[in-house]
Scaffold this active site. Structure first.
Site, PDB file in Angstrom:
ATOM      1  N   ASP A   3      40.126  38.413  49.498  1.00  0.00           N
ATOM      2  CA  ASP A   3      40.750  37.191  48.990  1.00  0.00           C
ATOM      3  C   ASP A   3      41.975  36.832  49.287  1.00  0.00           C
ATOM      4  OD1 ASP A   3      41.669  39.178  47.339  1.00  0.00           O
ATOM      5  OD2 ASP A   3      40.538  38.552  45.592  1.00  0.00           O
TER       6      ASP A   3
ATOM      7  N   ASN B  19      38.552  41.053  33.526  1.00  0.00           N
ATOM      8  CA  ASN B  19      37.300  39.948  32.716  1.00  0.00           C
ATOM      9  C   ASN B  19      36.084  40.565  33.522  1.00  0.00           C
ATOM     10  OD1 ASN B  19      37.995  38.972  35.004  1.00  0.00           O
ATOM     11  ND2 ASN B  19      38.452  36.774  34.219  1.00  0.00           N
TER      12      ASN B  19
ATOM     13  N   HIS C  57      35.999  40.542  36.718  1.00  0.00           N
ATOM     14  CA  HIS C  57      35.953  39.718  38.167  1.00  0.00           C
ATOM     15  C   HIS C  57      35.899  40.849  39.369  1.00  0.00           C
ATOM     16  CE1 HIS C  57      40.622  38.943  38.311  1.00  0.00           C
ATOM     17  NE2 HIS C  57      39.974  39.861  39.290  1.00  0.00           N
TER      18      HIS C  57
ATOM     19  N   GLU D  84      35.472  34.592  39.755  1.00  0.00           N
ATOM     20  CA  GLU D  84      35.623  34.758  38.202  1.00  0.00           C
ATOM     21  C   GLU D  84      34.489  34.597  37.429  1.00  0.00           C
ATOM     22  OE1 GLU D  84      38.378  35.611  37.033  1.00  0.00           O
ATOM     23  OE2 GLU D  84      40.124  34.466  37.671  1.00  0.00           O
TER      24      GLU D  84
HETATM   25  C1  GLP Z   1      42.950  40.662  41.252  1.00  0.00           C
HETATM   26  C2  GLP Z   1      42.256  40.768  42.780  1.00  0.00           C
HETATM   27  C3  GLP Z   1      41.105  41.830  42.917  1.00  0.00           C
HETATM   28  C4  GLP Z   1      41.579  43.058  41.768  1.00  0.00           C
HETATM   29  C5  GLP Z   1      42.041  42.623  40.621  1.00  0.00           C
HETATM   30  C6  GLP Z   1      42.641  43.777  39.751  1.00  0.00           C
HETATM   31  O1  GLP Z   1      43.066  39.359  40.807  1.00  0.00           O
HETATM   32  N1  GLP Z   1      41.884  39.572  43.139  1.00  0.00           N
HETATM   33  O2  GLP Z   1      40.722  41.724  43.748  1.00  0.00           O
HETATM   34  O3  GLP Z   1      40.563  43.864  41.994  1.00  0.00           O
HETATM   35  O4  GLP Z   1      42.815  41.637  40.356  1.00  0.00           O
HETATM   36  O5  GLP Z   1      43.768  43.949  39.802  1.00  0.00           O
HETATM   37  P1  GLP Z   1      44.474  45.372  39.653  1.00  0.00           P
HETATM   38  O6  GLP Z   1      44.020  46.511  40.477  1.00  0.00           O
HETATM   39  O7  GLP Z   1      45.900  44.993  39.721  1.00  0.00           O
HETATM   40  O8  GLP Z   1      44.177  45.695  38.166  1.00  0.00           O
END
Ligand code: GLP
Length: 245
Positions: free
Chosen positions: A67, A136, A138, A143
């Site tokens: 992404d 959440n 995702h 989402e």
């Molecule tokens: C972001 C990314 C995800 C990631 C998630 C968790 O929004 N788009 O790919 O897995 O958040 O992030 P973190 O690893 O910092 O908790």
């Protein structure tokens, strides 16, 4: 689903990096799906370390990222392109022409998504997809929604994701409100999935995703239907499922 218990973030990162590096060693021209966020940083550090020690060669590897924020250019230090370059691409011998991240600067969302789907298709398919997990539930930037989105699409980020990601920006109002993300179908097509998760604040999402109903309201729950998923988590992230794994 395979659950691999790690003591802490460092242990989780080493275990995940070991799994990724085994793939690169066994299939030097593999296609790896990469993720951003704080969860995979430690694994990238291990891969860089092992590359520097001469144990890993990225020259044949192709990478596709999940992404990108819509509207952030490559040189913005919060863009996922910048992140990947900083933590991995610039530190190993991967061919920059074979590293792909959705282009957040293509203003036409349909065109941006079409182009990225074509890129992923042209790689011939992802051998192993690394994932983090949002609070959440995702994955990528898929989402919670009424349906599972299939291909790359433009998403409006939820308030909870904007809040969670605000720690990386100067202020919450600087967090982009939209992103381009690979869809669920694309993620599910990967031959193998490797999800890394750490910390108490993910314990609920872990329980709902891997032991709850399969529902687009918890996007990661779809992984219960994939045939080859490995989840590497630390004790805090696995705290609510410890007696079931
Ligand atoms: C972001 C990314 C995800 C990631 C998630 C968790 O929004 N788009 O790919 O897995 O958040 O992030 P973190 O690893 O910092 O908790």
């Amino acid at each position: 689903m395979r659950f691999v218990k790690a003591r802490d973030y460092r242990d989780m990162s080493r275990k995940a990096a070991n799994i990724l590096s085994a793939h690169i060693i066994v299939k030097p021209d593999c296609v790896i799906g990469l993720a951003t966020g704080s969860s995979p940083i430690g694994a990238y550090e291990c891969l860089v370390d092992w590359y520097r020690k001469g144990d890993l060669d990225f020259s044949g590897v192709t990478s596709v990222n999940l992404d990108e924020y819509r509207g952030l250019p490559h040189d913005n230090d919060q863009s996922y392109y910048y992140f990947m370059n900083k933590h991995l691409f610039s530190k190993v011998n991967i061919d920059p022409a074979r590293t792909f991240v959705p282009d957040g600067m293509i203003a036409d969302a349909d065109e941006a998504c079409r182009q990225y789907d074509a890129i992923v298709r042209a790689t011939g398919g992802v051998d192993i997809q690394l994932l983090g997990l949002g609070r959440n539930g995702h994955i990528g930037f898929n989402e919670p929604d009424a349906v599972f989105a299939k291909g790359t699409h433009c998403v409006n980020l939820t308030e909870s994701t904007i809040e969670a990601n605000a720690r990386f920006f100067a202020s919450k109002s600087d967090v982009p409100t939209q992103a381009y993300t690979m869809g669920i179908q694309t993620i599910m097509k990967a031959k193998k999935i490797l999800l890394v998760v750490n910390g108490e604040d993910k314990a609920d999402a872990v329980e709902k995703s891997f032991f709850g109903d399969v529902t687009p309201l918890v996007p990661a729950s779809i992984l219960q239907l994939h045939q080859d998923v490995t989840i590497v988590g630390d004790e805090a992230a696995f705290s609510k499922i410890a007696d079931r794994i």
